[in-house]
Design an enzyme around this catalytic site. Sequence first.
Site, PDB file in Angstrom:
ATOM      1  N   GLN A  44     -26.320  53.510 -39.070  1.00 18.89           N
ATOM      2  CA  GLN A  44     -27.649  54.087 -38.893  1.00 18.89           C
ATOM      3  C   GLN A  44     -28.729  53.041 -38.606  1.00 18.89           C
ATOM      4  O   GLN A  44     -29.917  53.352 -38.555  1.00 18.89           O
ATOM      5  CB  GLN A  44     -28.024  54.922 -40.114  1.00 18.89           C
ATOM      6  CG  GLN A  44     -27.129  56.134 -40.277  1.00 18.89           C
ATOM      7  CD  GLN A  44     -27.454  56.947 -41.527  1.00 18.89           C
ATOM      8  OE1 GLN A  44     -28.490  56.787 -42.144  1.00 18.89           O
ATOM      9  NE2 GLN A  44     -26.546  57.837 -41.892  1.00 18.89           N
ATOM     10  N   CYS A  45     -28.311  51.809 -38.386  1.00 17.68           N
ATOM     11  CA  CYS A  45     -29.248  50.725 -38.093  1.00 17.68           C
ATOM     12  C   CYS A  45     -29.623  50.763 -36.617  1.00 17.68           C
ATOM     13  O   CYS A  45     -28.788  51.065 -35.761  1.00 17.68           O
ATOM     14  CB  CYS A  45     -28.586  49.384 -38.423  1.00 17.68           C
ATOM     15  SG  CYS A  45     -29.630  47.944 -38.068  1.00 17.68           S
ATOM     16  N   GLY A  46     -30.869  50.442 -36.308  1.00 20.12           N
ATOM     17  CA  GLY A  46     -31.322  50.392 -34.921  1.00 20.12           C
ATOM     18  C   GLY A  46     -30.531  49.405 -34.080  1.00 20.12           C
ATOM     19  O   GLY A  46     -30.344  49.599 -32.880  1.00 20.12           O
ATOM     20  N   ALA A  48     -27.431  48.956 -34.170  1.00 19.03           N
ATOM     21  CA  ALA A  48     -26.102  49.508 -33.853  1.00 19.03           C
ATOM     22  C   ALA A  48     -26.019  49.919 -32.384  1.00 19.03           C
ATOM     23  O   ALA A  48     -24.977  49.775 -31.744  1.00 19.03           O
ATOM     24  CB  ALA A  48     -25.775  50.692 -34.763  1.00 19.03           C
ATOM     25  N   GLN A  81     -28.551  52.064 -44.723  1.00 22.03           N
ATOM     26  CA  GLN A  81     -28.220  52.469 -43.351  1.00 22.03           C
ATOM     27  C   GLN A  81     -26.725  52.655 -43.085  1.00 22.03           C
ATOM     28  O   GLN A  81     -26.329  52.912 -41.958  1.00 22.03           O
ATOM     29  CB  GLN A  81     -28.834  51.478 -42.357  1.00 22.03           C
ATOM     30  CG  GLN A  81     -30.354  51.535 -42.405  1.00 22.03           C
ATOM     31  CD  GLN A  81     -31.001  50.645 -41.377  1.00 22.03           C
ATOM     32  OE1 GLN A  81     -30.410  49.720 -40.862  1.00 22.03           O
ATOM     33  NE2 GLN A  81     -32.251  50.937 -41.074  1.00 22.03           N
TER      34      GLN A  81
END
Length: 168
Positions: A44-46, A48, A81
């Site tokens: 869920q990290c940007g 990713a 995340q």
Amino acid sequence: MTNPTDYKNAKSIYEFTVNDNRGNVVSLDKYEGHVCIFVNVASQCGFAKNNYPELNELYEQYGESKGLQILAFPCNQFAGQEPGTNEEICEFTRSKGVKFDVFEKINVNGDDAHPLWKYLKHKQGGTLGDFIKWNFTKFIVDKDGQPVERHGPSTSPKDLVKSLEKYW
């Protein structure tokens, strides 16, 4: 096989074991002779969005030709995340077409950080301290199992090629 009792005295990553995403113990000596990238990941990290496709690309381009191995360790220590179970994480990485090795969710910071990650941080400290600051911190490990470089989350995997070439 167990992890060294004192990670600071370990001679290489090959002394460590980790669990794969099904809970099976994996000895890192299976990666002997390979240049590796160790990365803490979070679905869920940007980061990713770019890191997964670029890590895939690196693996596809250099996995067979140069023996590059990528070892991804899900971690939920940064803004929660990576909240999913190992099964949900597997589902996510499958949806991203990941072919490199993804392991069981671990902690990379704190007293209960995995000994391997304590070792990586000990060998390649960060600019503001040894701790991992965010998802997608990348360590390059040479063919002898030595952590030789550390790159922050904002470093694009594609930008690691010049570094990797020094170790092939």
